[in-house]
Scaffold this active site. Structure first.
Site, PDB file in Angstrom:
ATOM      1  N   HIS A  80       0.822  -1.204   0.000  1.00 47.60           N
ATOM      2  CA  HIS A  80       0.000   0.000   0.000  1.00 47.60           C
ATOM      3  C   HIS A  80       0.855   1.252   0.000  1.00 47.60           C
ATOM      4  O   HIS A  80       1.790   1.347   0.797  1.00 47.60           O
ATOM      5  CB  HIS A  80      -0.896   0.034   1.234  1.00 47.60           C
ATOM      6  CG  HIS A  80      -2.042  -0.915   1.141  1.00 47.60           C
ATOM      7  ND1 HIS A  80      -3.348  -0.512   1.037  1.00 47.60           N
ATOM      8  CD2 HIS A  80      -2.070  -2.256   1.079  1.00 47.60           C
ATOM      9  CE1 HIS A  80      -4.129  -1.563   0.926  1.00 47.60           C
ATOM     10  NE2 HIS A  80      -3.383  -2.647   0.950  1.00 47.60           N
ATOM     11  N   TYR A 210      -9.051   7.162   6.964  1.00 45.10           N
ATOM     12  CA  TYR A 210      -9.137   7.851   8.254  1.00 45.10           C
ATOM     13  C   TYR A 210     -10.193   8.936   8.086  1.00 45.10           C
ATOM     14  O   TYR A 210     -10.042   9.819   7.239  1.00 45.10           O
ATOM     15  CB  TYR A 210      -7.814   8.531   8.604  1.00 45.10           C
ATOM     16  CG  TYR A 210      -6.627   7.594   8.746  1.00 45.10           C
ATOM     17  CD1 TYR A 210      -6.384   6.927   9.943  1.00 45.10           C
ATOM     18  CD2 TYR A 210      -5.729   7.409   7.692  1.00 45.10           C
ATOM     19  CE1 TYR A 210      -5.284   6.081  10.084  1.00 45.10           C
ATOM     20  CE2 TYR A 210      -4.631   6.571   7.827  1.00 45.10           C
ATOM     21  CZ  TYR A 210      -4.404   5.908   9.027  1.00 45.10           C
ATOM     22  OH  TYR A 210      -3.322   5.088   9.167  1.00 45.10           O
ATOM     23  N   PRO A 303      -2.349   2.725  18.323  1.00 47.33           N
ATOM     24  CA  PRO A 303      -2.297   2.087  16.992  1.00 47.33           C
ATOM     25  C   PRO A 303      -2.284   3.112  15.844  1.00 47.33           C
ATOM     26  O   PRO A 303      -2.089   2.741  14.697  1.00 47.33           O
ATOM     27  CB  PRO A 303      -3.578   1.250  16.929  1.00 47.33           C
ATOM     28  CG  PRO A 303      -4.094   1.179  18.325  1.00 47.33           C
ATOM     29  CD  PRO A 303      -3.577   2.378  19.053  1.00 47.33           C
ATOM     30  N   LYS A 307       2.711   1.650  14.314  1.00 51.39           N
ATOM     31  CA  LYS A 307       4.159   1.581  14.591  1.00 51.39           C
ATOM     32  C   LYS A 307       4.568   0.460  15.544  1.00 51.39           C
ATOM     33  O   LYS A 307       5.736   0.065  15.575  1.00 51.39           O
ATOM     34  CB  LYS A 307       4.630   2.924  15.190  1.00 51.39           C
ATOM     35  CG  LYS A 307       4.455   4.115  14.284  1.00 51.39           C
ATOM     36  CD  LYS A 307       5.381   4.039  13.102  1.00 51.39           C
ATOM     37  CE  LYS A 307       5.214   5.185  12.140  1.00 51.39           C
ATOM     38  NZ  LYS A 307       5.836   4.935  10.846  1.00 51.39           N
ATOM     39  N   TYR A 394       5.103   8.298   8.124  1.00 50.88           N
ATOM     40  CA  TYR A 394       4.065   7.270   8.066  1.00 50.88           C
ATOM     41  C   TYR A 394       4.644   5.945   7.559  1.00 50.88           C
ATOM     42  O   TYR A 394       4.435   4.885   8.150  1.00 50.88           O
ATOM     43  CB  TYR A 394       2.954   7.762   7.149  1.00 50.88           C
ATOM     44  CG  TYR A 394       1.687   6.924   7.132  1.00 50.88           C
ATOM     45  CD1 TYR A 394       1.015   6.617   8.307  1.00 50.88           C
ATOM     46  CD2 TYR A 394       1.152   6.476   5.921  1.00 50.88           C
ATOM     47  CE1 TYR A 394      -0.162   5.868   8.282  1.00 50.88           C
ATOM     48  CE2 TYR A 394      -0.023   5.736   5.890  1.00 50.88           C
ATOM     49  CZ  TYR A 394      -0.668   5.430   7.070  1.00 50.88           C
ATOM     50  OH  TYR A 394      -1.820   4.691   7.036  1.00 50.88           O
TER      51      TYR A 394
HETATM   52  P1  RFL Z   1       3.369  -9.081  22.045  1.00 52.23           P
HETATM   53  O1  RFL Z   1       2.906  -9.201  20.658  1.00 52.23           O
HETATM   54  O2  RFL Z   1       2.384  -8.657  23.081  1.00 52.23           O
HETATM   55  O3  RFL Z   1       4.025 -10.467  22.450  1.00 52.23           O
HETATM   56  C1  RFL Z   1       4.351 -10.753  23.791  1.00 52.23           C
HETATM   57  C2  RFL Z   1       4.363 -12.278  23.948  1.00 52.23           C
HETATM   58  O4  RFL Z   1       4.792 -12.576  25.288  1.00 52.23           O
HETATM   59  C3  RFL Z   1       3.938 -13.581  25.828  1.00 52.23           C
HETATM   60  N1  RFL Z   1       3.982 -13.435  27.296  1.00 52.23           N
HETATM   61  C4  RFL Z   1       4.674 -14.272  28.097  1.00 52.23           C
HETATM   62  N2  RFL Z   1       5.409 -15.364  27.827  1.00 52.23           N
HETATM   63  C5  RFL Z   1       5.996 -16.004  28.875  1.00 52.23           C
HETATM   64  N3  RFL Z   1       5.846 -15.599  30.174  1.00 52.23           N
HETATM   65  C6  RFL Z   1       5.124 -14.504  30.478  1.00 52.23           C
HETATM   66  N4  RFL Z   1       5.007 -14.106  31.769  1.00 52.23           N
HETATM   67  C7  RFL Z   1       4.495 -13.788  29.421  1.00 52.23           C
HETATM   68  N5  RFL Z   1       3.712 -12.683  29.358  1.00 52.23           N
HETATM   69  C8  RFL Z   1       3.408 -12.492  28.064  1.00 52.23           C
HETATM   70  C9  RFL Z   1       2.581 -13.280  25.214  1.00 52.23           C
HETATM   71  O5  RFL Z   1       1.721 -14.436  25.250  1.00 52.23           O
HETATM   72  C10 RFL Z   1       2.978 -12.876  23.790  1.00 52.23           C
HETATM   73  O6  RFL Z   1       3.025 -13.996  22.923  1.00 52.23           O
HETATM   74  O7  RFL Z   1       4.593  -8.047  22.163  1.00 52.23           O
HETATM   75  P2  RFL Z   1       5.769  -7.652  21.115  1.00 52.23           P
HETATM   76  O8  RFL Z   1       6.460  -8.866  20.617  1.00 52.23           O
HETATM   77  O9  RFL Z   1       6.524  -6.583  21.773  1.00 52.23           O
HETATM   78  O10 RFL Z   1       4.988  -7.046  19.832  1.00 52.23           O
HETATM   79  C11 RFL Z   1       4.301  -5.824  19.931  1.00 52.23           C
HETATM   80  C12 RFL Z   1       3.110  -5.830  18.973  1.00 52.23           C
HETATM   81  O11 RFL Z   1       2.314  -6.976  19.237  1.00 52.23           O
HETATM   82  C13 RFL Z   1       2.259  -4.560  19.121  1.00 52.23           C
HETATM   83  O12 RFL Z   1       3.074  -3.426  19.274  1.00 52.23           O
HETATM   84  C14 RFL Z   1       1.340  -4.357  17.891  1.00 52.23           C
HETATM   85  O13 RFL Z   1       0.343  -5.359  17.849  1.00 52.23           O
HETATM   86  C15 RFL Z   1       0.696  -2.972  17.926  1.00 52.23           C
HETATM   87  N6  RFL Z   1      -0.255  -2.775  16.822  1.00 52.23           N
HETATM   88  C16 RFL Z   1       0.182  -2.472  15.556  1.00 52.23           C
HETATM   89  N7  RFL Z   1       1.518  -2.366  15.292  1.00 52.23           N
HETATM   90  C17 RFL Z   1       1.959  -2.149  14.017  1.00 52.23           C
HETATM   91  O14 RFL Z   1       3.180  -2.024  13.823  1.00 52.23           O
HETATM   92  N8  RFL Z   1       1.088  -2.056  12.958  1.00 52.23           N
HETATM   93  C18 RFL Z   1      -0.269  -2.160  13.139  1.00 52.23           C
HETATM   94  O15 RFL Z   1      -1.006  -2.132  12.161  1.00 52.23           O
HETATM   95  C19 RFL Z   1      -0.767  -2.345  14.468  1.00 52.23           C
HETATM   96  N9  RFL Z   1      -2.099  -2.487  14.710  1.00 52.23           N
HETATM   97  C20 RFL Z   1      -1.634  -2.966  17.055  1.00 52.23           C
HETATM   98  C21 RFL Z   1      -2.541  -2.813  15.962  1.00 52.23           C
HETATM   99  C22 RFL Z   1      -2.123  -3.309  18.329  1.00 52.23           C
HETATM  100  C23 RFL Z   1      -3.497  -3.479  18.522  1.00 52.23           C
HETATM  101  N10 RFL Z   1      -3.926  -3.817  19.829  1.00 52.23           N
HETATM  102  C24 RFL Z   1      -4.489  -5.093  20.126  1.00 52.23           C
HETATM  103  C25 RFL Z   1      -3.443  -3.046  20.942  1.00 52.23           C
HETATM  104  C26 RFL Z   1      -3.906  -2.979  16.162  1.00 52.23           C
HETATM  105  C27 RFL Z   1      -4.390  -3.299  17.446  1.00 52.23           C
HETATM  106  C28 RFL Z   1      -5.874  -3.474  17.623  1.00 52.23           C
END
Ligand code: RFL
Length: 397
Positions: A80, A210, A303, A307, A394
């Site tokens: 995109h 948006y 979100p 990032k 972006y």
């Molecule tokens: P994660 O993905 O939360 O992974 C953490 C992992 O640790 C495990 N865990 C444990 N394991 C062992 N012992 C424990 N005590 C533990 N506690 C937790 C969990 O089960 C999990 O598997 O963190 P990480 O790796 O830092 O990744 C971060 C991203 O997941 C997050 O920043 C993004 O999802 C944010 N985000 C977006 N980021 C983008 O770059 N592009 C996007 O389009 C985007 N859209 C979003 C998003 C986040 C969203 N939510 C749910 C807040 C859209 C949404 C709706």
């Protein structure tokens, strides 16, 4: 430094958490010949089906590609380079790829990234333990920190290692193992909630939308040809119980509609509905002794601007380079500068996300802010220089 399955394992790096941060780090360190063990609280099935992000920056994809981890992504992801803004029913598009050297976003669901990274790690001989419980961290300022956990079969295991990578998300046990008062926590509540919706509905648009509407922001994000994500601005204290499916679709149609009535939203089965409280949280420094914090464990961002996952993967790239230098040449420079190196990019992303939050939200309580948001969007629509700056931030500088 073997990593056989047994109680009392020894390895170079213990990675807590198998999200994008932990799995990127695990693959990169494994490829550098540094043994690591990944400990994940959820089952493999749970992490491979957990929908969250979907937009990857070009530099995150380049990182994965350099390490041979992007084959399926490159074959399947949509690219995109345009997004659409709607203000009071009038639309305009920003061709951000054209404005920034042809660089694009890749739309590929986070659970697919995670699935690919797990497969590559296991294929490469990596050691990953799913469904672990009660992870505890010890002796973090010593030369041999330890991580203990209860495995799926109820056995209490322990690993002795050189370094611990805390990649366990926002509620991080790793971060909470650092003595209180050591970290500076910088927190900002934006005073806005998003009702986040995931639906089995084909996208009603070719570009992310948006929309600034007098009743609040609405967003239409793309995930795949059959799945879409949507956002509706709500009060952060709002309950999902107040949002039956019919109301969600009506509100999305209203807030995303065009003044000439030409735009129609395709509906489908809603598979996830939750309220996100827009907040930002950064801890400094991102390390303590031999514990390094990565991704959401160290920083969360709204979100807006997509990032979070990209920052998580960047932290992994920075730490893996530092570890490689340490094991190859005994050079600790990268480990010492890890926190500052990551935080520069984190703060730049926070600044952009904050700016964008202010541009796409209305607040009925403060009409002044709503007029500022409109002025920003008008500037974006009319100034190539302003749009170029948006494009750079972006798509990722
Ligand atoms: P994660 O993905 O939360 O992974 C953490 C992992 O640790 C495990 N865990 C444990 N394991 C062992 N012992 C424990 N005590 C533990 N506690 C937790 C969990 O089960 C999990 O598997 O963190 P990480 O790796 O830092 O990744 C971060 C991203 O997941 C997050 O920043 C993004 O999802 C944010 N985000 C977006 N980021 C983008 O770059 N592009 C996007 O389009 C985007 N859209 C979003 C998003 C986040 C969203 N939510 C749910 C807040 C859209 C949404 C709706």
């Amino acid at each position: 430094m073997s990593s056989d399955r047994s109680t009392n394992v020894k390895s170079a790096v213990a990675v807590v958490g198998a999200g994008p941060a932990g799995l990127t780090l695990a693959n990169l360190t494994l490829q550098s010949g540094i043994p690591c063990v990944v400990l994940e609280r959820s089952s493999r099935r749970e992490v491979e089906t957990r929908p969250r992000a979907g937009v990857l920056e070009h530099r995150s994809v380049e990182l994965l590609e350099r390490h041979g981890l992007a084959d399926r992504l490159l074959a399947q992801a949509d690219r995109h380079g345009t997004c659409e803004f709607r203000v009071n029913g009038q639309a305009f598009q920003v061709d951000y790829a054209d404005l920034y050297g042809g660089r694009t976003h890749y739309v590929y669901p986070q659970q697919e990234v995670v699935t690919d990274l797990i497969a590559a790690f296991i294929e490469g001989g990596g050691d990953i333990r799913f469904s672990v419980d009660d992870v505890t961290l010890h002796d973090l300022t010593s030369e041999s920190p330890r991580v203990a956990w209860t495995s799926a079969d109820g056995v209490r295991d322990e690993i002795s290692c050189d370094f611990v990578a805390g990649c366990d998300g926002f509620h991080s046990v790793s971060r909470r193992s650092i003595p209180s008062g050591y970290l500076q926590e910088l927190v900002h509540h934006h005073g806005i909630g998003w009702l986040s919706i995931l639906a089995e509905a084909p996208p009603s648009t070719k570009a992310i939308i948006y929309s600034l509407h007098p009743d609040g922001f609405a967003g239409h994000m793309l995930r795949s040809s059959t799945v879409s994500r949507y956002y509706l601005q709500v009060d952060p204290s709002e309950s999902v119980d107040n949002w039956p499916d019919d109301r969600v679709w009506m509100e999305l149609q209203k807030r995303l509609s065009l003044a000439d009535g030409s735009w129609r939203l395709t509906t489908g089965k809603i598979t996830e509905k939750r309220i996100l409280d827009m907040r930002s949280h950064v801890v400094e420094p991102m390390s303590y002794g031999r514990l390094y914090l990565l991704g959401d464990a160290a920083h969360i961002i709204t979100p807006v601007g997509a990032k979070g996952m990209n920052l998580a993967m960047n932290d992994a790239a920075v730490l893996s380079s530092a570890l490689t230098e340490y094991y190859k040449a005994g050079d600790e420079t990268g480990l010492k500068t890890y926190s500052d190196d990551c935080l520069r990019r984190v703060w730049r992303a926070q600044e952009f996300s904050q700016w964008m939050v202010g541009m796409i939200h209305t607040s009925l309580d403060t009409p002044f802010q709503a007029r500022l948001a409109q002025a920003r969007l008008e500037h974006l629509a009319s100034s190539k220089a302003y749009a170029a700056s948006f494009a750079e931030n972006y798509v990722g500088p």
